[in-house]
Design an enzyme around this catalytic site. Structure first.
Site, PDB file in Angstrom:
ATOM      1  N   ASP A  59       0.866  -1.174   0.000  1.00  0.00           N
ATOM      2  CA  ASP A  59       0.000   0.000   0.000  1.00  0.00           C
ATOM      3  C   ASP A  59       0.910   1.233   0.000  1.00  0.00           C
ATOM      4  O   ASP A  59       1.414   1.642  -1.046  1.00  0.00           O
ATOM      5  CB  ASP A  59      -0.895  -0.108   1.241  1.00  0.00           C
TER       6      ASP A  59
ATOM      7  N   GLY B   9       3.817   1.152   1.114  1.00  0.00           N
ATOM      8  CA  GLY B   9       5.133   0.580   0.845  1.00  0.00           C
ATOM      9  C   GLY B   9       6.038   0.587   2.071  1.00  0.00           C
ATOM     10  O   GLY B   9       7.141   0.037   2.035  1.00  0.00           O
TER      11      GLY B   9
HETATM   12  P1  IMP Z   1       1.848  -0.435   3.831  1.00  0.00           P
HETATM   13  O1  IMP Z   1       2.933  -0.496   4.857  1.00  0.00           O
HETATM   14  O2  IMP Z   1       1.134   0.887   3.835  1.00  0.00           O
HETATM   15  O3  IMP Z   1       2.284  -0.831   2.452  1.00  0.00           O
HETATM   16  O4  IMP Z   1       0.724  -1.384   4.300  1.00  0.00           O
HETATM   17  C1  IMP Z   1       0.768  -2.691   4.190  1.00  0.00           C
HETATM   18  C2  IMP Z   1      -0.244  -3.316   5.115  1.00  0.00           C
HETATM   19  O5  IMP Z   1      -1.443  -2.504   5.300  1.00  0.00           O
HETATM   20  C3  IMP Z   1      -0.719  -4.597   4.493  1.00  0.00           C
HETATM   21  O6  IMP Z   1       0.143  -5.658   4.813  1.00  0.00           O
HETATM   22  C4  IMP Z   1      -2.091  -4.729   5.075  1.00  0.00           C
HETATM   23  O7  IMP Z   1      -2.007  -5.346   6.338  1.00  0.00           O
HETATM   24  C5  IMP Z   1      -2.595  -3.316   5.266  1.00  0.00           C
HETATM   25  N1  IMP Z   1      -3.474  -2.903   4.149  1.00  0.00           N
HETATM   26  C6  IMP Z   1      -3.213  -1.982   3.224  1.00  0.00           C
HETATM   27  N2  IMP Z   1      -4.220  -1.866   2.347  1.00  0.00           N
HETATM   28  C7  IMP Z   1      -5.156  -2.767   2.740  1.00  0.00           C
HETATM   29  C8  IMP Z   1      -6.441  -3.127   2.227  1.00  0.00           C
HETATM   30  O8  IMP Z   1      -6.971  -2.641   1.209  1.00  0.00           O
HETATM   31  N3  IMP Z   1      -7.099  -4.098   2.914  1.00  0.00           N
HETATM   32  C9  IMP Z   1      -6.591  -4.697   4.018  1.00  0.00           C
HETATM   33  N4  IMP Z   1      -5.400  -4.387   4.524  1.00  0.00           N
HETATM   34  C10 IMP Z   1      -4.682  -3.419   3.895  1.00  0.00           C
END
Ligand code: IMP
Ligand code: MG
Length: 174
Positions: free
Chosen positions: A102, A104
């Site tokens: 998401d 990252g």
């Molecule tokens: P990042 O660190 O922002 O890339 O987030 C990654 C984590 O956020 C993922 O491993 C998910 O646990 C959570 N996440 C991000 N987007 C979604 C979504 O659309 N549905 C469910 N969990 C999400």
């Protein structure tokens, strides 16, 4: 509790087909390597279980748990290791598997961490990529589906710790 109408974005069949394709690519790319699959909990447990069965090279498999503080739908920017890599991965070609990239922030953090542990190479594989939400410059090496900026659940992804066991990926109609 009455639920809003579900909008199925990725069916079981679509997911199955894509995982076979990605599994084949990984099989080719890691034919002469020392593969260590690192599955990030809890979100990737279902994806990783299906993915490793589509990969036909010998592989060690381990799990790591991270948490990010704050809002349940987004990453907060601070990643914490809850359970670290359980093995000595020195010299291994590590493939980090997660449900979604998401912002990252999580993947970037884990990638750097795994590199610091002495892995020979580090690549990333996700079920879903939401590139429009990126705040850190990271692109998954293997990805099954690229999606729009919508919050999705199912197939390992949760909302309030539920819906991980739904076999397809969906969101709720507004
Ligand atoms: P990042 O660190 O922002 O890339 O987030 C990654 C984590 O956020 C993922 O491993 C998910 O646990 C959570 N996440 C991000 N987007 C979604 C979504 O659309 N549905 C469910 N969990 C999400
Ligand atoms: Mg996660």
């Amino acid at each position: 509790m009455e639920e809003k109408k579900r909008n199925i974005l990725l069916s079981e069949d679509q997911i199955k087909t894509e995982i076979q394709r990605v599994g084949k690519t990984i099989t080719e790319d890691y034919a002469d390597k020392k593969l260590y699959v690192l599955s990030l909990l809890r979100g990737s447990f279902i994806f990783a279980a299906d993915l490793v069965r589509a990969v036909e090279v010998p592989a060690k498999i381990g799990f790591m748990t991270t948490s990010s503080y704050g809002h349940s739908e987004t990453s907060s920017g601070t990643v914490k290791i809850v359970n670290d890599v359980p093995d000595d991965i020195t010299g291994y070609d590590v493939l980090i598997v997660d449900d979604i990239v998401d912002s990252g922030i999580t993947m970037d953090f884990v990638k750097r961490h795994v590199e610091s542990l002495g892995a020979k190479s580090v690549k990333t594989c996700v079920l879903l990529d939401k590139p429009s939400r990126r705040t850190v410059d990271i692109k998954p090496d293997y990805c099954c589906f690229t999606i729009e900026d919508v919050f999705v659940v199912g197939y390992g992804l949760n909302y309030g710790d539920y819906y991980r066991n739904v076999p397809y990926v969906f969101n709720w109609e507004a």
